[in-house]
Design a protein around this motif. Sequence first.
Motif: not given
Length: 79
Positions: A31-34, A38-39, A44-46
């Motif tokens: 979960q930490r890696l996921a 995601a962050e 990257a999108e921003a």
Amino acid sequence: MSALLAWFLTNPTVLAIGVGIIGALGWGFHQRLAGARAERSKQAEAEDAARNVADQIDNDIGALPDGAVRKELKSWARD
């Protein structure tokens, strides 16, 4: 000592608790890696959106004649 170790390794309750702890740690690490993935994707999108806006501004400025560019820049410069 070996008898105690043998008892721990053959006791199903102790094994189930150990496997549960290891499974919980593995799930938490996943979960930490996921979350980190995601962050990074969100950042990257921003950055892509900001780069697109900057490119549009550069294109708009490049399309203006030199006199208009100087006039626009004077409004932003400090005297």
